[in-house]
Design a protein around this motif. Sequence first.
Motif, short mmCIF file in Angstrom:
data_model
loop_
_atom_site.label_atom_id
_atom_site.label_comp_id
_atom_site.label_asym_id
_atom_site.label_seq_id
_atom_site.Cartn_x
_atom_site.Cartn_y
_atom_site.Cartn_z
N LEU A 13 1.03 -1.22 -0.16
CA LEU A 13 0.15 0.05 -0.01
C LEU A 13 0.81 1.29 -0.01
CD1 LEU A 13 -2.69 1.31 0.25
CD2 LEU A 13 -2.59 0.99 2.58
N ALA A 14 0.99 1.91 -1.04
CA ALA A 14 1.88 2.95 -1.26
C ALA A 14 1.86 4.16 -0.26
CB ALA A 14 2.26 3.55 -2.84
N GLN A 15 0.33 4.48 -0.05
CA GLN A 15 0.18 5.60 0.59
C GLN A 15 -1.02 5.51 1.48
OE1 GLN A 15 0.99 9.68 -1.13
NE2 GLN A 15 -1.17 9.85 -0.65
N THR A 16 -1.11 5.87 2.84
CA THR A 16 -2.42 5.85 3.53
C THR A 16 -2.28 6.95 4.77
OG1 THR A 16 -4.19 4.39 4.73
CG2 THR A 16 -1.67 3.94 5.24
N ALA A 17 -3.21 7.17 5.34
CA ALA A 17 -2.93 8.12 6.58
C ALA A 17 -2.41 7.51 7.61
CB ALA A 17 -4.65 8.33 6.78
N PRO A 18 -1.82 8.36 8.39
CA PRO A 18 -1.14 8.11 9.80
C PRO A 18 -1.93 7.44 10.57
CG PRO A 18 -0.60 10.38 8.94
CD PRO A 18 -1.68 9.97 8.15
N ARG A 19 -3.28 7.92 10.74
CA ARG A 19 -4.31 6.96 11.61
C ARG A 19 -4.85 6.03 11.04
NH1 ARG A 19 -2.68 8.84 16.73
NH2 ARG A 19 -2.05 10.96 16.49
N LEU A 61 -8.35 0.90 6.69
CA LEU A 61 -9.64 1.73 6.82
C LEU A 61 -9.56 2.68 5.87
CD1 LEU A 61 -9.25 1.90 10.83
CD2 LEU A 61 -10.08 0.14 9.49
N VAL A 62 -8.57 3.36 5.33
CA VAL A 62 -8.65 4.30 4.40
C VAL A 62 -9.09 3.83 2.86
CG1 VAL A 62 -7.27 6.41 3.60
CG2 VAL A 62 -7.16 5.71 5.85
N LYS A 63 -8.28 2.90 2.57
CA LYS A 63 -8.46 2.17 1.29
C LYS A 63 -8.92 0.61 1.53
CE LYS A 63 -5.15 5.49 -0.78
NZ LYS A 63 -3.86 5.32 -1.46
N PRO A 64 -10.11 0.37 1.92
CA PRO A 64 -10.44 -0.97 2.13
C PRO A 64 -9.89 -2.08 1.20
CG PRO A 64 -12.28 0.62 2.56
CD PRO A 64 -11.23 1.41 1.67
N TYR A 96 2.23 10.63 5.19
CA TYR A 96 1.56 9.62 5.07
C TYR A 96 2.55 8.50 5.10
CZ TYR A 96 -1.06 12.62 1.61
OH TYR A 96 -1.84 13.61 1.34
N ARG A 97 1.87 7.22 5.15
CA ARG A 97 2.37 5.98 5.57
C ARG A 97 2.53 4.75 4.43
NH1 ARG A 97 3.49 9.34 8.62
NH2 ARG A 97 3.00 9.50 10.85
N LEU A 109 5.08 -4.07 7.45
CA LEU A 109 6.14 -3.22 7.57
C LEU A 109 5.47 -1.80 7.41
CD1 LEU A 109 9.01 -4.97 5.44
CD2 LEU A 109 8.28 -5.49 7.77
N THR A 110 6.00 -0.88 8.32
CA THR A 110 5.48 0.41 8.09
C THR A 110 6.35 1.36 7.93
OG1 THR A 110 4.97 0.86 10.50
CG2 THR A 110 3.12 -0.41 9.22
N THR A 111 6.24 2.45 7.37
CA THR A 111 6.99 3.60 7.31
C THR A 111 6.61 4.84 6.84
OG1 THR A 111 9.52 4.37 7.29
CG2 THR A 111 8.39 3.37 5.14
N CYS A 112 7.31 6.03 7.24
CA CYS A 112 6.62 7.25 6.53
C CYS A 112 7.00 7.65 5.22
CB CYS A 112 7.31 8.52 7.33
SG CYS A 112 6.86 8.73 8.90
#
Length: 258
Positions: free
Chosen positions: A204-210, A222-225, A249-250, A238-241
């Motif tokens: 997932l190339a980009q999603t919200a921090p929350r 939850l942002v891109k189901p 974004y994340r 794996l998660t990063t900024c």
Amino acid sequence: MRDRVRERVPVVVQTRGVRSTPARVLWVCAEAVVTCGVVLMLLVVHQLWWTNQQARAQAGEQVRVLEREWAGSPPAGPSPSVSGPPAVVPDVPAEETEAATTPPPAARPGESPPSSAYAIIRIPRIGLTAPIARGVSKRSVLDRGYVGHYPDTAGPGRTGNFALAGHRNTHGEPFRYINRLRKGDVIRIQTREREYEYVVDQVLAQTAPRDTGVIQPVPRSLVKPSYGYSDPGSYLTLTTCTPEFSSRYRLIVWAKRV
């Protein structure tokens, strides 16, 4: 009567002008600009180079400590999952979250204290080898070049979601190139007991921090189901900024255990 001639020595008093000339003003401004530029350059060098050198040295030494510990002692049972409050999705730019963990065993007389990390992540495609520690605190975990294990997520190899966070820039930047991972790439997690192998399945190339859905036991954004899963399994996240040098974004990488 002789005339007496009094000679007076003239006294010249020189005073400096209170007001600066335009040239002097320009010179002072130029000095200020150069000084600010040097300070700014030093800050950039410290943030982009020195923090990486320090963190990589610490992380590399921690990997060697773990390998020595494992080589000199038998397995101590399965790695526990970590309990604690849920964390924001990676890197924790605003708040710092500590994992609730049991204290490590005390060292025997004459031995060095046990390491704070408990596992090693290896990703051959991007040449990554880094220690994994419990929690995602910036000060005590991420800024030391470690990969952080999110509280309240599954342990390595367990059913559920083994969720990890790491810096993408500065402080060792272990997750700098996870955007290059593609479906089928191998990720290995080594613990004292054994090595677990995961295979990258989704990015997932980009999603919200929350978007905390990405680190749930059955991960789903939850942002891109449309990204994520619906069935239980053994997942690695794996998660990063993202983008680089930003925490707006994340970036999420999901893998499944083989």
